[in-house]
Design a protein around this motif. Sequence first.
Motif, PDB file in Angstrom:
ATOM      1  N   ILE A  79       0.907  -1.187  -0.017  1.00 34.73           N
ATOM      2  CA  ILE A  79      -0.026  -0.017  -0.005  1.00 34.73           C
ATOM      3  C   ILE A  79       0.821   1.182  -0.016  1.00 34.73           C
ATOM      4  O   ILE A  79       1.697   1.433   1.219  1.00 34.73           O
ATOM      5  CB  ILE A  79      -0.785   0.068   1.177  1.00 34.73           C
ATOM      6  N   GLY A  80       0.819   2.077  -1.169  1.00 42.03           N
ATOM      7  CA  GLY A  80       1.511   3.440  -1.137  1.00 42.03           C
ATOM      8  C   GLY A  80       0.460   4.391  -0.810  1.00 42.03           C
ATOM      9  O   GLY A  80      -0.495   4.777  -1.327  1.00 42.03           O
ATOM     10  N   ILE A  81       0.732   5.260   0.053  1.00 40.72           N
ATOM     11  CA  ILE A  81      -0.130   6.344   0.503  1.00 40.72           C
ATOM     12  C   ILE A  81       0.454   7.624   0.775  1.00 40.72           C
ATOM     13  O   ILE A  81       1.701   7.775   1.548  1.00 40.72           O
ATOM     14  CB  ILE A  81      -0.914   5.848   1.956  1.00 40.72           C
ATOM     15  N   ILE A  82       0.101   8.694   0.315  1.00 42.22           N
ATOM     16  CA  ILE A  82       0.511   9.855   0.280  1.00 42.22           C
ATOM     17  C   ILE A  82      -0.590  10.662   0.990  1.00 42.22           C
ATOM     18  O   ILE A  82      -1.504  11.062   0.324  1.00 42.22           O
ATOM     19  CB  ILE A  82       1.102  10.497  -0.968  1.00 42.22           C
ATOM     20  N   PHE A  83      -0.457  11.180   2.093  1.00 39.64           N
ATOM     21  CA  PHE A  83      -1.421  12.012   3.030  1.00 39.64           C
ATOM     22  C   PHE A  83      -1.235  13.534   2.689  1.00 39.64           C
ATOM     23  O   PHE A  83      -0.298  14.070   2.211  1.00 39.64           O
ATOM     24  CB  PHE A  83      -1.025  11.802   4.557  1.00 39.64           C
ATOM     25  N   GLN A  84      -2.489  13.948   2.758  1.00 39.20           N
ATOM     26  CA  GLN A  84      -2.535  15.617   2.556  1.00 39.20           C
ATOM     27  C   GLN A  84      -1.376  16.277   3.653  1.00 39.20           C
ATOM     28  O   GLN A  84      -0.784  17.176   3.107  1.00 39.20           O
ATOM     29  CB  GLN A  84      -3.908  16.152   2.848  1.00 39.20           C
ATOM     30  N   ASP A  85      -1.366  15.792   4.851  1.00 35.52           N
ATOM     31  CA  ASP A  85      -0.476  16.441   5.809  1.00 35.52           C
ATOM     32  C   ASP A  85       0.970  15.371   5.773  1.00 35.52           C
ATOM     33  O   ASP A  85       1.540  15.154   6.839  1.00 35.52           O
ATOM     34  CB  ASP A  85      -1.031  16.413   7.079  1.00 35.52           C
ATOM     35  N   TYR A  86       1.312  15.372   4.578  1.00 34.11           N
ATOM     36  CA  TYR A  86       2.709  14.380   4.580  1.00 34.11           C
ATOM     37  C   TYR A  86       3.766  15.065   5.273  1.00 34.11           C
ATOM     38  O   TYR A  86       3.608  16.455   5.511  1.00 34.11           O
ATOM     39  CB  TYR A  86       2.987  14.490   3.067  1.00 34.11           C
ATOM     40  N   MET A 110       7.933   5.841  -6.040  1.00 34.87           N
ATOM     41  CA  MET A 110       9.116   4.878  -5.661  1.00 34.87           C
ATOM     42  C   MET A 110       8.499   3.710  -5.167  1.00 34.87           C
ATOM     43  O   MET A 110       9.265   2.689  -5.061  1.00 34.87           O
ATOM     44  CB  MET A 110       9.780   5.559  -4.420  1.00 34.87           C
ATOM     45  N   ARG A 111       7.340   3.713  -4.782  1.00 31.06           N
ATOM     46  CA  ARG A 111       6.826   2.346  -3.980  1.00 31.06           C
ATOM     47  C   ARG A 111       6.126   1.555  -5.313  1.00 31.06           C
ATOM     48  O   ARG A 111       5.242   1.934  -5.742  1.00 31.06           O
ATOM     49  CB  ARG A 111       5.719   2.844  -3.176  1.00 31.06           C
ATOM     50  N   GLU A 112       6.348   0.329  -5.129  1.00 25.94           N
ATOM     51  CA  GLU A 112       5.990  -0.545  -6.226  1.00 25.94           C
ATOM     52  C   GLU A 112       4.539  -1.485  -5.542  1.00 25.94           C
ATOM     53  O   GLU A 112       4.784  -2.567  -5.335  1.00 25.94           O
ATOM     54  CB  GLU A 112       6.865  -1.673  -6.669  1.00 25.94           C
ATOM     55  N   ALA A 113       3.828  -0.560  -5.200  1.00 29.84           N
ATOM     56  CA  ALA A 113       2.687  -1.013  -4.375  1.00 29.84           C
ATOM     57  C   ALA A 113       1.620  -1.519  -5.188  1.00 29.84           C
ATOM     58  O   ALA A 113       1.332  -1.073  -6.351  1.00 29.84           O
ATOM     59  CB  ALA A 113       2.169  -0.369  -3.177  1.00 29.84           C
ATOM     60  N   GLN A 114       0.596  -2.269  -4.806  1.00 26.95           N
ATOM     61  CA  GLN A 114      -0.496  -2.815  -5.678  1.00 26.95           C
ATOM     62  C   GLN A 114      -1.564  -1.882  -5.306  1.00 26.95           C
ATOM     63  O   GLN A 114      -2.486  -2.015  -6.245  1.00 26.95           O
ATOM     64  CB  GLN A 114      -0.962  -4.119  -5.250  1.00 26.95           C
ATOM     65  N   ILE A 115      -1.792  -1.281  -4.296  1.00 26.98           N
ATOM     66  CA  ILE A 115      -2.781  -0.100  -3.887  1.00 26.98           C
ATOM     67  C   ILE A 115      -2.269   1.247  -3.665  1.00 26.98           C
ATOM     68  O   ILE A 115      -1.208   1.384  -3.133  1.00 26.98           O
ATOM     69  CB  ILE A 115      -3.523  -0.489  -2.616  1.00 26.98           C
ATOM     70  N   VAL A 116      -2.506   2.247  -4.285  1.00 26.10           N
ATOM     71  CA  VAL A 116      -2.059   3.566  -4.223  1.00 26.10           C
ATOM     72  C   VAL A 116      -3.156   4.502  -3.490  1.00 26.10           C
ATOM     73  O   VAL A 116      -4.279   4.590  -4.325  1.00 26.10           O
ATOM     74  CB  VAL A 116      -1.434   4.077  -5.624  1.00 26.10           C
ATOM     75  N   ILE A 117      -2.653   5.070  -2.612  1.00 24.15           N
ATOM     76  CA  ILE A 117      -3.728   6.304  -1.928  1.00 24.15           C
ATOM     77  C   ILE A 117      -3.259   7.419  -2.184  1.00 24.15           C
ATOM     78  O   ILE A 117      -2.118   7.692  -1.374  1.00 24.15           O
ATOM     79  CB  ILE A 117      -4.186   5.708  -0.512  1.00 24.15           C
TER      80      ILE A 117
END
Length: 611
Positions: A442-449, A523-530
């Motif tokens: 799971i690759g996730i980039i939050f608004q408050d990164y 960078m992240r080879e994740a199956q789920i991107v958020i």
Amino acid sequence: MANDNPSENNRSGAGGWASWRHLWRFFRMIWAVSPSLALTNAVLRLFRSVIPLLLLYVGKEIIDGVVKAMSAPDDVWRLTHPLWGWVALEFGLAVANSLLARAIVLTDGLLGDLVNNDSSVRIIRHAATLDLYQFEDANFYDKLERARTQTSSRSVLMSTVLSQAQDMISVVFLAAGLVAFNPWLIVLLVIAVIPSFIGETHFDREGYSLTRSWTPQRRELDYLRYIGASNETAKEIKIFGLENFLAERFRAISNQYYLANRRLAVRRALWGGLLSALSIAAYYGAYVYIVVQTVGGTLSLGTLTFLAGAFSRLQEMLLTIVGRFSRMAEMALYLRDLFDFLALKPLSANHTGKRPVPRPMREGIRFENVGFRYPGSDVWALRHVSFTLAPSEKLALVGENGAGKTTLVKLLAHLYEPTEGRILLDGVPLCEYNPEDLRREIGIIFQDYVRFMFTAAENIAIGDIEKRTNRPRIVSSARKSLADTIIESLPSQYDQMLGKRFAGGIDLSGGQWQKIALARAYMREAQIVILDEPTAALDARAEHEVFLRFAELTRGRAAVLISHRFSTVRMADRILFLEHGQIIEQGSHEELLQQGGKYAELFRLQAKGYA
């Protein structure tokens, strides 16, 4: 503003002695970081503990030797005279004592550094095992603050306990010397020491209780001190004229703590002075007794010196030991804070799955009647949420602030566990998967990164930190997120330190930082991107360019996108519209417009702003 919970204060004060059990665990930590250093330190201290008695005894022999030599002064100049042998021995003991002291300081310092580093590593690693919403609880943060800010005191505790053991061995030897001449001197010592011991222990427990109960206020003081002089808040403070407000708030809270601490300090000083006078009286009573015995011819002048020195040294050591016991009891209470934090468990107990995440996913993600409440809250952040996210599907979450969108993606990322219902991946509950394996997918980039004060390359590599040495991958990720032109304009390019916290650092604008954060997703080879508001800080041109490449980022992956911009979410295969923690509409952009519901209403309002 002090803690009004009496049970907490009583537990803190009365629990002082119970905290001694942590010392054994603490010394296991010390042994684990370096058995050789720990053993060396113990042996050095053992040797040094014998020296005080030897020095006093040699001093006695020297004085008695001088008295005898006065009757035949010519013999003293012979090198073979016994007096010079005792002087040479005292010289050797003094040199040995100095060398042992320096060696002990050296090993203490090295061991202390290793223990500090080890405890900090333990705190960092353990914090990562706890639930995200535990970090959003003030009581938890108090525990974390106490564990984190008392690192240096643990090396002091180590040195204090070792010094205590050394002095206690010395006391045994010195006491044996006193008993050999007159056991009553030991009784006087006990009379001198026990009242001080009781008094110091009592006030140390009160001091710890005061400090512990004021943890929230001290955290607020640290916060006010930080925001009052920080580059991150300087603009607002100047514009809004907040300096007087912050200074007066700091003064009010700090003055309340000062007054509470002053009351305790005054009482401690008064009782300490009274008990100290009792100790001095006992010493001079013993001294008078020894002088009378010497004048009467019962004791030699050398023995007088030995006994007076031994009694004085014993009294000094015992008072030091008593005071040190009190400090050790206090520091052991603070040590308890470390082990209490390390003993914290996640509020959800379902983090022990071992199943590997299937690669590739076949069915995708399914929410089944999921509900979530934050611990201690009666309000449902999400309720009755059911939907699917198929492999390679692009899903958008839309809704007003507080609708539950970010909570939903945190549940999807297994940062939270649902209060009710289930979340399945290929038909298997998320809790049955290996948590680390699941989060790698799971690759996730939050608004408050987070804007990490690292180099540009390291900031991007955070997306897959194990690949931080793969410079071609980092450069490719920067190019895809449009961060490459920003980085190439920096003096040291990918090795440039970002942020102003460290020397040579360069800060970026909000939009530039957001492109750096987006590069982490590539960078992240994740199956789920958020992506949670991935373009909020970008201008219109940059946003358009980023979403031209969005298809590349999500190709072959499931994607979840949160955005308030309808120009962004309309490219999703399906849109979920949330309100008050529930899904009230779902469908494609065109389908939702045809339904004429809340989504269509907000779309028209936003489109009207561009008319």
